[in-house]
Scaffold this motif. Sequence first.
Motif, PDB file in Angstrom:
ATOM      1  N   TRP A 189       0.820  -1.214   0.000  1.00 29.74           N
ATOM      2  CA  TRP A 189       0.000   0.000   0.000  1.00 29.74           C
ATOM      3  C   TRP A 189       0.852   1.262   0.000  1.00 29.74           C
ATOM      4  CZ3 TRP A 189      -2.745   0.849   5.381  1.00 29.74           C
ATOM      5  CH2 TRP A 189      -1.852   0.572   6.410  1.00 29.74           C
ATOM      6  N   THR A 190       0.295   2.295  -0.598  1.00 26.96           N
ATOM      7  CA  THR A 190       0.949   3.597  -0.669  1.00 26.96           C
ATOM      8  C   THR A 190       0.347   4.526   0.384  1.00 26.96           C
ATOM      9  OG1 THR A 190      -0.625   4.484  -2.267  1.00 26.96           O
ATOM     10  CG2 THR A 190       1.300   3.307  -3.143  1.00 26.96           C
ATOM     11  N   ILE A 191       0.985   5.672   0.582  1.00 24.85           N
ATOM     12  CA  ILE A 191       0.454   6.663   1.515  1.00 24.85           C
ATOM     13  C   ILE A 191      -0.884   7.192   1.010  1.00 24.85           C
ATOM     14  CG2 ILE A 191       0.871   8.925   2.543  1.00 24.85           C
ATOM     15  CD1 ILE A 191       3.861   8.285   2.448  1.00 24.85           C
ATOM     16  N   ALA A 192      -0.998   7.390  -0.296  1.00 24.55           N
ATOM     17  CA  ALA A 192      -2.264   7.863  -0.864  1.00 24.55           C
ATOM     18  C   ALA A 192      -3.371   6.852  -0.602  1.00 24.55           C
ATOM     19  CB  ALA A 192      -2.099   8.096  -2.362  1.00 24.55           C
ATOM     20  N   GLU A 193      -3.058   5.568  -0.720  1.00 25.58           N
ATOM     21  CA  GLU A 193      -4.061   4.531  -0.457  1.00 25.58           C
ATOM     22  C   GLU A 193      -4.448   4.528   1.017  1.00 25.58           C
ATOM     23  OE1 GLU A 193      -4.701  -0.300  -1.170  1.00 25.58           O
ATOM     24  OE2 GLU A 193      -2.770   0.644  -1.584  1.00 25.58           O
ATOM     25  N   TYR A 194      -3.473   4.723   1.901  1.00 25.29           N
ATOM     26  CA  TYR A 194      -3.749   4.811   3.331  1.00 25.29           C
ATOM     27  C   TYR A 194      -4.785   5.898   3.603  1.00 25.29           C
ATOM     28  CZ  TYR A 194      -2.862   5.791   8.317  1.00 25.29           C
ATOM     29  OH  TYR A 194      -3.005   6.005   9.663  1.00 25.29           O
ATOM     30  N   LEU A 195      -4.581   7.078   3.028  1.00 21.53           N
ATOM     31  CA  LEU A 195      -5.497   8.191   3.261  1.00 21.53           C
ATOM     32  C   LEU A 195      -6.875   7.918   2.666  1.00 21.53           C
ATOM     33  CD1 LEU A 195      -3.089  11.199   2.601  1.00 21.53           C
ATOM     34  CD2 LEU A 195      -3.872  10.324   4.814  1.00 21.53           C
ATOM     35  N   GLU A 196      -6.925   7.279   1.516  1.00 16.43           N
ATOM     36  CA  GLU A 196      -8.213   6.942   0.902  1.00 16.43           C
ATOM     37  C   GLU A 196      -8.983   5.955   1.763  1.00 16.43           C
ATOM     38  OE1 GLU A 196      -7.315   5.445  -2.943  1.00 16.43           O
ATOM     39  OE2 GLU A 196      -6.615   7.374  -3.746  1.00 16.43           O
ATOM     40  N   LEU A 197      -8.298   4.948   2.274  1.00 18.43           N
ATOM     41  CA  LEU A 197      -8.935   3.965   3.137  1.00 18.43           C
ATOM     42  C   LEU A 197      -9.428   4.608   4.423  1.00 18.43           C
ATOM     43  CD1 LEU A 197      -6.432   1.001   2.715  1.00 18.43           C
ATOM     44  CD2 LEU A 197      -8.807   1.048   1.927  1.00 18.43           C
ATOM     45  N   GLU A 198      -8.615   5.483   4.992  1.00 18.83           N
ATOM     46  CA  GLU A 198      -8.996   6.139   6.240  1.00 18.83           C
ATOM     47  C   GLU A 198     -10.216   7.034   6.047  1.00 18.83           C
ATOM     48  OE1 GLU A 198      -6.421   7.809   9.792  1.00 18.83           O
ATOM     49  OE2 GLU A 198      -6.329   9.165   8.078  1.00 18.83           O
ATOM     50  N   PHE A 216       3.178  10.199  12.401  1.00 21.42           N
ATOM     51  CA  PHE A 216       3.184   9.862  10.985  1.00 21.42           C
ATOM     52  C   PHE A 216       4.484  10.337  10.332  1.00 21.42           C
ATOM     53  CE2 PHE A 216       2.273  10.854   6.549  1.00 21.42           C
ATOM     54  CZ  PHE A 216       1.592   9.731   6.104  1.00 21.42           C
ATOM     55  N   LEU A 217       4.878  11.571  10.634  1.00 19.85           N
ATOM     56  CA  LEU A 217       6.118  12.110  10.079  1.00 19.85           C
ATOM     57  C   LEU A 217       7.341  11.362  10.593  1.00 19.85           C
ATOM     58  CD1 LEU A 217       5.310  15.908  10.308  1.00 19.85           C
ATOM     59  CD2 LEU A 217       5.725  14.622   8.202  1.00 19.85           C
ATOM     60  N   LEU A 218       7.303  10.980  11.853  1.00 26.42           N
ATOM     61  CA  LEU A 218       8.417  10.237  12.423  1.00 26.42           C
ATOM     62  C   LEU A 218       8.534   8.857  11.779  1.00 26.42           C
ATOM     63  CD1 LEU A 218      10.674  10.033  14.530  1.00 26.42           C
ATOM     64  CD2 LEU A 218       8.963   9.200  16.159  1.00 26.42           C
ATOM     65  N   GLY A 219       7.419   8.138  11.725  1.00 30.53           N
ATOM     66  CA  GLY A 219       7.438   6.783  11.190  1.00 30.53           C
ATOM     67  C   GLY A 219       7.755   6.724   9.713  1.00 30.53           C
ATOM     68  N   ILE A 220       7.073   7.534   8.935  1.00 28.27           N
ATOM     69  CA  ILE A 220       7.252   7.488   7.483  1.00 28.27           C
ATOM     70  C   ILE A 220       8.399   8.389   7.046  1.00 28.27           C
ATOM     71  CG2 ILE A 220       6.124   7.990   5.281  1.00 28.27           C
ATOM     72  CD1 ILE A 220       3.541   6.993   6.452  1.00 28.27           C
ATOM     73  N   GLY A 221       8.597   9.513   7.737  1.00 27.03           N
ATOM     74  CA  GLY A 221       9.696  10.409   7.392  1.00 27.03           C
ATOM     75  C   GLY A 221      11.050   9.792   7.662  1.00 27.03           C
ATOM     76  N   SER A 222      11.190   9.057   8.768  1.00 27.53           N
ATOM     77  CA  SER A 222      12.471   8.411   9.065  1.00 27.53           C
ATOM     78  C   SER A 222      12.784   7.343   8.024  1.00 27.53           C
ATOM     79  CB  SER A 222      12.450   7.797  10.467  1.00 27.53           C
ATOM     80  OG  SER A 222      11.455   6.796  10.577  1.00 27.53           O
ATOM     81  N   LEU A 247       4.536  15.249   3.134  1.00 26.93           N
ATOM     82  CA  LEU A 247       4.257  16.295   4.118  1.00 26.93           C
ATOM     83  C   LEU A 247       2.785  16.679   4.118  1.00 26.93           C
ATOM     84  CD1 LEU A 247       7.338  18.660   3.598  1.00 26.93           C
ATOM     85  CD2 LEU A 247       6.990  16.979   5.414  1.00 26.93           C
ATOM     86  N   ASP A 248       2.227  16.786   2.935  1.00 29.43           N
ATOM     87  CA  ASP A 248       0.812  17.137   2.833  1.00 29.43           C
ATOM     88  C   ASP A 248      -0.061  16.061   3.464  1.00 29.43           C
ATOM     89  OD1 ASP A 248      -1.297  18.925   1.723  1.00 29.43           O
ATOM     90  OD2 ASP A 248      -1.784  17.141   0.547  1.00 29.43           O
ATOM     91  N   SER A 249       0.356  14.797   3.327  1.00 32.20           N
ATOM     92  CA  SER A 249      -0.400  13.688   3.921  1.00 32.20           C
ATOM     93  C   SER A 249      -0.453  13.785   5.437  1.00 32.20           C
ATOM     94  CB  SER A 249       0.221  12.356   3.514  1.00 32.20           C
ATOM     95  OG  SER A 249       0.200  12.176   2.114  1.00 32.20           O
ATOM     96  N   ALA A 250       0.630  14.280   6.035  1.00 25.03           N
ATOM     97  CA  ALA A 250       0.673  14.390   7.494  1.00 25.03           C
ATOM     98  C   ALA A 250      -0.399  15.328   8.028  1.00 25.03           C
ATOM     99  CB  ALA A 250       2.053  14.863   7.940  1.00 25.03           C
ATOM    100  N   THR A 251      -0.818  16.288   7.227  1.00 27.59           N
ATOM    101  CA  THR A 251      -1.856  17.225   7.664  1.00 27.59           C
ATOM    102  C   THR A 251      -3.248  16.604   7.604  1.00 27.59           C
ATOM    103  OG1 THR A 251      -2.247  18.146   5.443  1.00 27.59           O
ATOM    104  CG2 THR A 251      -0.453  19.109   6.743  1.00 27.59           C
ATOM    105  N   LYS A 252      -3.359  15.427   6.992  1.00 27.87           N
ATOM    106  CA  LYS A 252      -4.671  14.816   6.775  1.00 27.87           C
ATOM    107  C   LYS A 252      -4.929  13.572   7.626  1.00 27.87           C
ATOM    108  CE  LYS A 252      -4.479  16.395   1.962  1.00 27.87           C
ATOM    109  NZ  LYS A 252      -4.391  15.991   0.536  1.00 27.87           N
ATOM    110  N   THR A 423       2.839  26.153   3.511  1.00 31.89           N
ATOM    111  CA  THR A 423       2.468  25.087   2.581  1.00 31.89           C
ATOM    112  C   THR A 423       3.483  23.944   2.668  1.00 31.89           C
ATOM    113  OG1 THR A 423       3.750  25.923   0.707  1.00 31.89           O
ATOM    114  CG2 THR A 423       1.515  26.808   1.006  1.00 31.89           C
ATOM    115  N   ALA A 424       3.087  22.781   2.155  1.00 29.96           N
ATOM    116  CA  ALA A 424       3.990  21.632   2.136  1.00 29.96           C
ATOM    117  C   ALA A 424       5.206  21.912   1.260  1.00 29.96           C
ATOM    118  CB  ALA A 424       3.237  20.396   1.640  1.00 29.96           C
ATOM    119  N   ALA A 425       5.001  22.627   0.148  1.00 32.82           N
ATOM    120  CA  ALA A 425       6.122  22.948  -0.748  1.00 32.82           C
ATOM    121  C   ALA A 425       7.114  23.878  -0.057  1.00 32.82           C
ATOM    122  CB  ALA A 425       5.593  23.577  -2.029  1.00 32.82           C
ATOM    123  N   GLU A 426       6.624  24.868   0.661  1.00 34.80           N
ATOM    124  CA  GLU A 426       7.518  25.778   1.382  1.00 34.80           C
ATOM    125  C   GLU A 426       8.276  25.030   2.477  1.00 34.80           C
ATOM    126  OE1 GLU A 426       4.869  29.907   1.008  1.00 34.80           O
ATOM    127  OE2 GLU A 426       4.558  28.510   2.676  1.00 34.80           O
TER     128      GLU A 426
END
Length: 444
Positions: A189-198, A216-222, A247-252, A423-426
């Motif tokens: 599974w991808t992060i996008a799929e995780y968010l869709e399922l949630e 989320f940032l710690l687990g996936i960012g590391s 980064l954007d996913s972490a906000t969701k 923003t996530a880009a910034e």
Amino acid sequence: MKNRIFAWLFVLLLLTGCTAGSTVEEAPQDAAEAASDAAAEPVTLKLAGIDITGEPIDAMVKAFNQAQDAIVIELTDYGTEFGPEEKDRAASLLTTEILAGNRPDLLYFPDLWFLGTETVNLLSPLPFIGQGLLLDLDPYVAQDPDLHAEDILIWDALHQYGGLYLVSDLFSVQTVVCAPSFYADHAGWTIAEYLELEAALPDGYEMMDAMNPAYFLLGIGSRYMQKALDLEHATCDFDNAEFIALLDSATKVREYKAEWEGKGVCALMMDGTLMGCYTNVQGSWSIAFDRTEAGRTEPMAYIGWPTPDGSGGSDIHLLGSLGVMADTAHKDACWQFVKYMIMNPGYNYDMEVRNQGFPLYIPAMPENPETLTDPNRLFEPLQSDADAFLALVDQCTTMNFYDDAVMDIILEETQELLAGNRTAAETAKNIQERASLYMLEQYG
């Protein structure tokens, strides 16, 4: 002392007018005796670390010292002078002394724990690998008559950084457990799929037993650092579309707290009300525990973290890792201890202390899954549990190491993102700038 006595006798004979013939004849014999005495002296190796006194590596060193008399290992514990809240100072002192040239022969990195919403990453080996301070042990394995690459269960994961720089005697697998039906539908599974399922979960259902944006940032960012950090060239890559999406996913992500009433997490997964739980799989007995908790006769499934690209999200966790300093004058002697450590896993001498992992050395694996069962536990591992564990290990090509300083930069910079002020880009651009400077300083 013997040589000094003979030297004074030689002077005395000259002063009394005696011939030196007998003295000259005796000198070669004295030199041979001195050389023999020197050859009999054991090689002394210095092993440094933090809070290693009384820990498994301490017991391993004592067992090695008692097993032979050619090498003596002395421990230098940098943690003894610092309190529980000051271990970062111990790590800083050890690192400073090594960079200043006051180096041990062997360096022991503390156990890296990332479980639940807490993490302990006291001394990352990554800067030491990046700066070429650790010895690649591959040539020693290739030449050793007793230990071969095919004897080591996690050989591929140990070579994540291009060589064999770190070893241990035991390991576990850090992953995410889930129901077999969930795995069948969402493996890779991808992060996008995780968010869709949630987003599609009914009220009262949870994706993970514990989760929040920082976790989320710690687990996936590391884990993202495995591809973002280039240790060899002292560079990093965080300012890209993939990391911006992370980064954007972490906000969701939704927040869940590890609170259970009446049922264990695996039972909740079989009910379908909980999708996953981060876990540390120590061997077939861990698989058996999860299966028993779920009320199953067959093992649960292990899906790992969701990833940006759908690659495997499970990592090898070394229970403390040992490295040999590249500039040690005693490389062969160090290899003898490394070899001993691998071939004599900890549970052989202290079951109570090291019943938290599985041996790297394949010949030391238990012949039957029941061999290492704790008599106080209410379950017995089955062959299917052992098979499931080895299948999980076979999927792992990475270890769970990360650079805690870079992780601190990520968590600091995302505070404004999570507050809605950036923003996530910034945020990615700021992380890239700070992390790039750090990489040049620490790895360049």
